[in-house]
Motif scaffolding. Structure first.
Motif, PDB file in Angstrom:
ATOM      1  N   HIS A  28       0.827  -1.451  -0.340  1.00 39.59           N
ATOM      2  CA  HIS A  28      -0.109   0.018   0.113  1.00 39.59           C
ATOM      3  C   HIS A  28       0.675   1.358   0.448  1.00 39.59           C
ATOM      4  N   SER A  29       0.114   1.794  -0.986  1.00 35.69           N
ATOM      5  CA  SER A  29       0.988   3.555  -0.331  1.00 35.69           C
ATOM      6  C   SER A  29       0.660   3.962   0.351  1.00 35.69           C
ATOM      7  N   ASP A  30      -0.202   4.553   1.194  1.00 34.63           N
ATOM      8  CA  ASP A  30      -0.785   5.326   2.603  1.00 34.63           C
ATOM      9  C   ASP A  30      -1.095   3.965   3.843  1.00 34.63           C
ATOM     10  N   VAL A  31      -1.323   4.601   4.694  1.00 30.14           N
ATOM     11  CA  VAL A  31      -1.676   4.011   6.370  1.00 30.14           C
ATOM     12  C   VAL A  31      -2.750   2.836   5.894  1.00 30.14           C
ATOM     13  N   VAL A  32      -2.393   1.786   6.644  1.00 27.61           N
ATOM     14  CA  VAL A  32      -2.800   0.619   6.719  1.00 27.61           C
ATOM     15  C   VAL A  32      -3.769   0.853   7.829  1.00 27.61           C
ATOM     16  N   ASN A  33      -5.463   0.553   7.528  1.00 29.30           N
ATOM     17  CA  ASN A  33      -6.736   0.570   8.758  1.00 29.30           C
ATOM     18  C   ASN A  33      -6.849  -0.648   9.165  1.00 29.30           C
ATOM     19  N   GLY A  34      -6.832  -1.713   8.226  1.00 28.36           N
ATOM     20  CA  GLY A  34      -7.906  -2.713   9.155  1.00 28.36           C
ATOM     21  C   GLY A  34      -6.910  -4.105   7.809  1.00 28.36           C
ATOM     22  N   VAL A  35      -7.153  -5.235   8.898  1.00 32.11           N
ATOM     23  CA  VAL A  35      -6.364  -6.498   8.785  1.00 32.11           C
ATOM     24  C   VAL A  35      -7.236  -7.492   8.538  1.00 32.11           C
ATOM     25  N   SER A  36      -7.379  -8.613   7.620  1.00 35.24           N
ATOM     26  CA  SER A  36      -8.196  -9.911   7.772  1.00 35.24           C
ATOM     27  C   SER A  36      -7.944 -11.087   7.569  1.00 35.24           C
ATOM     28  N   TRP A  37      -7.838 -11.914   8.354  1.00 38.62           N
ATOM     29  CA  TRP A  37      -7.155 -13.015   8.124  1.00 38.62           C
ATOM     30  C   TRP A  37      -8.602 -14.336   7.641  1.00 38.62           C
ATOM     31  N   GLY A  38      -8.070 -14.379   5.868  1.00 36.21           N
ATOM     32  CA  GLY A  38      -9.037 -15.152   5.065  1.00 36.21           C
ATOM     33  C   GLY A  38      -9.412 -16.882   5.476  1.00 36.21           C
ATOM     34  N   ALA A  40      -8.004 -19.200   4.674  1.00 33.05           N
ATOM     35  CA  ALA A  40      -6.440 -20.354   5.033  1.00 33.05           C
ATOM     36  C   ALA A  40      -6.209 -19.268   5.456  1.00 33.05           C
ATOM     37  N   ASN A  41      -5.482 -19.675   6.813  1.00 36.35           N
ATOM     38  CA  ASN A  41      -4.235 -19.115   7.427  1.00 36.35           C
ATOM     39  C   ASN A  41      -2.967 -18.619   6.906  1.00 36.35           C
ATOM     40  N   SER A  42      -3.054 -18.887   6.147  1.00 34.83           N
ATOM     41  CA  SER A  42      -1.977 -18.200   4.793  1.00 34.83           C
ATOM     42  C   SER A  42      -2.030 -16.946   3.928  1.00 34.83           C
ATOM     43  N   GLN A  43      -3.901 -17.096   4.214  1.00 27.47           N
ATOM     44  CA  GLN A  43      -3.959 -15.790   3.440  1.00 27.47           C
ATOM     45  C   GLN A  43      -4.624 -13.918   4.198  1.00 27.47           C
ATOM     46  N   VAL A  44      -4.355 -13.451   3.603  1.00 23.12           N
ATOM     47  CA  VAL A  44      -4.556 -11.679   4.715  1.00 23.12           C
ATOM     48  C   VAL A  44      -5.110 -10.829   3.377  1.00 23.12           C
ATOM     49  N   TYR A  45      -5.849 -10.332   4.245  1.00 28.31           N
ATOM     50  CA  TYR A  45      -6.589  -8.841   3.479  1.00 28.31           C
ATOM     51  C   TYR A  45      -6.261  -8.451   3.609  1.00 28.31           C
ATOM     52  N   THR A  46      -5.813  -7.066   3.660  1.00 31.84           N
ATOM     53  CA  THR A  46      -5.635  -5.165   4.243  1.00 31.84           C
ATOM     54  C   THR A  46      -6.122  -3.849   3.475  1.00 31.84           C
ATOM     55  N   GLY A  47      -6.645  -3.113   4.150  1.00 35.96           N
ATOM     56  CA  GLY A  47      -7.361  -2.502   3.438  1.00 35.96           C
ATOM     57  C   GLY A  47      -6.668  -0.724   3.815  1.00 35.96           C
ATOM     58  N   SER A  48      -6.850   0.504   3.064  1.00 36.01           N
ATOM     59  CA  SER A  48      -5.920   0.914   3.557  1.00 36.01           C
ATOM     60  C   SER A  48      -6.092   2.587   3.308  1.00 36.01           C
ATOM     61  N   SER A  49      -6.065   3.810   3.238  1.00 34.32           N
ATOM     62  CA  SER A  49      -6.718   5.186   3.587  1.00 34.32           C
ATOM     63  C   SER A  49      -5.909   4.865   1.661  1.00 34.32           C
ATOM     64  N   ASP A  50      -5.354   4.755   0.927  1.00 33.35           N
ATOM     65  CA  ASP A  50      -5.201   4.402  -0.567  1.00 33.35           C
ATOM     66  C   ASP A  50      -6.067   4.270  -1.007  1.00 33.35           C
ATOM     67  N   ARG A  51      -6.719   3.408  -0.885  1.00 35.66           N
ATOM     68  CA  ARG A  51      -8.838   3.593  -1.310  1.00 35.66           C
ATOM     69  C   ARG A  51      -8.457   1.721  -1.348  1.00 35.66           C
ATOM     70  N   HIS A  52      -7.478   1.478  -1.607  1.00 34.04           N
ATOM     71  CA  HIS A  52      -7.144   0.347  -2.424  1.00 34.04           C
ATOM     72  C   HIS A  52      -7.585  -1.421  -0.898  1.00 34.04           C
ATOM     73  N   CYS A  78     -12.132  -0.203   7.743  1.00 38.90           N
ATOM     74  CA  CYS A  78     -11.160  -1.867   8.096  1.00 38.90           C
ATOM     75  C   CYS A  78     -11.966  -2.887   6.481  1.00 38.90           C
ATOM     76  N   VAL A  79     -12.038  -4.389   7.460  1.00 34.96           N
ATOM     77  CA  VAL A  79     -12.466  -5.203   6.546  1.00 34.96           C
ATOM     78  C   VAL A  79     -12.187  -6.481   7.225  1.00 34.96           C
ATOM     79  N   CYS A  80     -13.349  -7.272   6.944  1.00 35.73           N
ATOM     80  CA  CYS A  80     -13.901  -8.604   7.650  1.00 35.73           C
ATOM     81  C   CYS A  80     -14.146  -9.641   6.944  1.00 35.73           C
ATOM     82  N   CYS A  81     -13.127 -10.804   6.851  1.00 36.78           N
ATOM     83  CA  CYS A  81     -13.437 -11.598   5.964  1.00 36.78           C
ATOM     84  C   CYS A  81     -14.550 -13.223   6.738  1.00 36.78           C
TER      85      CYS A  81
END
Length: 391
Positions: A28-38, A40-52, A78-81
Motif C-alpha cells: 500500500h502507498s498509505d496507512v493500513v487501517n484494517g486487516v483480516s485473515w482469510g 486459509a491461514n496463509s491468506q490475509v486481506y488489508t484495507g488502506s487509506s489509499d482506497r485499495h 476496515c475489512v472482514c472476511c
C-alpha cells in the motif's frame, strides 16, 4: 498468528513463540487501517487509506500481494472476511460485500453517516458494524437486498461505541453482545435476537460503568474502558490506562440494569486521576485485578524517601548552589520526581530546573527512567521551551 497494522505495513506475529514472523510491506502507498485473515491461514486481506484492498498469500518463505483492487472512493477503514465462504466485507463511509474470488460487489449497505470502525460476521448471513461518532451497533442481513439501506437490528447506546465483541448463544437463538463506550467508562450488554427485522432499537439489558473513587472535594470520574471481550464464562475487560491497563472479568449479569464498579487508578497516572486507597465493588464482581506492563517504565513509588511525597520547596533546594560551598549535583531520582511533578502540575519553572542539568550521565540515566506516559507531555514542554528561549 496475529496480524497488526503498523503504518503502511502489516506485521505477522507467531503468538506461540512470541516472535515476529513476517512483515507485509510495499503493498500500500498509505496507512493500513484494517486487516483480516482469510479462510486459509496463509491468506490475509488489508484495507488502506489509499482506497485499495490487497490480498496477500504465502509464497515460499515470504508473503506477496496476490491481487489488489480499488474498493472505495474514500479510504478503506476496515475489512472482514467470512470464515467459511469466499465473502469479504470492506467499509469506508459505506459497507460493501465482495465476492473474494472474482472481486465483484455482491451488495452495498449505507446505514452509517461516518467512517465505519468495526465489522464482524455473526452467522452465515448476518454481520455487525459500528461507526465513528455513532451510538448504535447495526446488524445486517447479507442476502436481503431490500434492507441495504436499513439494518435488520439496531443496538442503541448512550454514548459513542468504541468497539464491540460478541459470544454466540445457540440455545436461545441470539447473541450476547458487548459494546464499549470508552470515554464514559461503560460496558453495555445486549441480547441480540437472530430473527427477522426489528424496527425499534434494542437498548442494553445491563450496563457496567467503571469509576474512580471520589473524595470530599472531588466527585467520582469515569475510568476509560479500552476493550471488552465477550466469552462464555464472562466478560474480560481492560480499563483505566493504555500504558498500564487493569484487567478483570465480570459476569454477564442482566438482573441489574446498571452497575457501578469503583476502582483505584495505578499510582503512575496523572495526579488529578489519583484517588484515596480502597476498592469497593458492586454486584458481587471479583476483586482480582492484574496490572500488566514493563517493570522499568517508572521509578519505584513505595520506598520511604519517595521524591514525589516531598514538598516542592525541598525538591528545589538541592539544585540551588550555596554561596560558599560546592553545589551537590542532582540525582537521577530527584530529577525524575521533579520532571513528573512539573508535567502533572504544568509548572514551567520546575521543568526549566530539570532542563538546566547538562551532565550527560545524569541526563541519560534520567531519560531511561521517565515513565512512558510522561514522555509525550514532557516533549511538548521541551518544544515550548526551545521556541521561547533560544539560549
Amino acid at each position: 498468528r496475529l496480524a497488526v497494522c503498523v503504518g503502511a505495513d502489516v506485521i505477522v506475529w507467531n503468538v506461540t513463540r512470541g516472535e515476529e514472523e513476517a512483515i507485509l510491506s510495499q503493498g500500500h502507498s498509505d496507512v493500513v487501517n484494517g486487516v483480516s485473515w482469510g479462510m486459509a491461514n496463509s491468506q490475509v486481506y488489508t484495507g488502506s487509506s489509499d482506497r485499495h484492498v490487497a490480498e496477500w498469500r504465502v509464497e515460499g518463505d515470504g508473503w506477496r500481494v496476490d491481487s489488489k483492487w480499488k474498493a472505495d472512493k474514500y479510504s478503506v477503514q476496515c475489512v472482514c472476511c467470512h470464515s467459511n465462504k469466499p465473502l469479504l466485507l470492506t467499509a469506508g463511509r459505506g459497507i460493501k460485500l465482495w465476492n473474494a474470488v472474482d472481486r465483484t460487489v455482491v451488495a452495498k449497505f449505507t446505514g452509517h453517516a461516518a467512517f465505519v470502525r468495526q465489522l464482524a460476521f455473526i452467522s452465515e448471513d448476518m454481520f455487525l458494524s459500528c461507526a465513528q461518532d455513532d451510538r448504535v451497533v447495526n446488524a445486517w442481513r447479507v442476502g436481503d437486498k431490500e434492507h441495504g439501506r436499513s439494518s435488520a437490528v439496531s443496538l442503541s447506546c448512550d454514548e459513542e461505541v468504541k468497539c464491540f465483541s460478541l459470544s454466540l448463544c445457540p440455545t436461545d437463538n441470539c447473541i450476547h453482545l458487548v459494546a464499549v463506550s470508552q470515554e464514559g467508562g461503560c460496558v453495555h450488554m445486549f441480547n441480540c435476537p437472530m430473527t427477522n427485522q426489528i424496527t425499534a432499537p434494542i437498548v442494553a439489558a445491563s450496563t457496567v460503568q467503571f469509576v474512580s473513587e471520589g473524595t470530599k472535594s472531588d466527585s467520582p470520574s469515569p475510568l476509560p474502558v479500552l476493550v471488552a471481550m465477550a466469552t462464555p464464562s464472562g466478560i474480560r475487560v481492560a480499563h483505566t490506562d493504555i500504558l498500564r491497563p487493569q484487567f478483570e472479568t465480570i459476569e454477564f449479569n442482566q438482573s441489574d440494569k446498571r452497575v457501578c464498579l469503583v476502582r483505584e487508578p495505578p499510582a503512575n497516572l496523572p495526579l488529578q486521576q489519583r484517588k484515596t486507597k480502597g476498592v469497593s465493588t458492586v454486584g458481587g464482581v471479583g476483586e482480582a485485578v492484574r496490572i500488566l506492563g514493563p517493570g522499568n517504565t517508572a521509578p519505584p513509588t513505595s520506598h520511604k524517601n519517595d521524591q514525589s511525597d516531598r514538598p516542592m520547596k525541598e525538591l528545589l533546594e538541592p539544585s540551588k548552589p550555596e554561596r560558599h560551598e560546592r553545589a551537590t549535583p542532582p540525582s537521577t531520582d530527584s530529577l525524575v520526581g521533579l520532571l513528573v511533578q512539573g508535567v502533572h502540575s504544568g509548572d514551567q519553572k520546575l521543568l526549566e530546573e530539570v532542563l538546566r542539568v547538562h551532565k550527560e550521565k545524569i541526563v541519560m540515566a534520567t531519560a531511561r527512567r521517565i515513565p512512558v506516559n510522561i514522555v509525550v507531555p514532557f516533549l511538548k514542554h521541551v518544544c515550548v521551551a526551545v521556541c521561547t528561549n533560544i539560549n
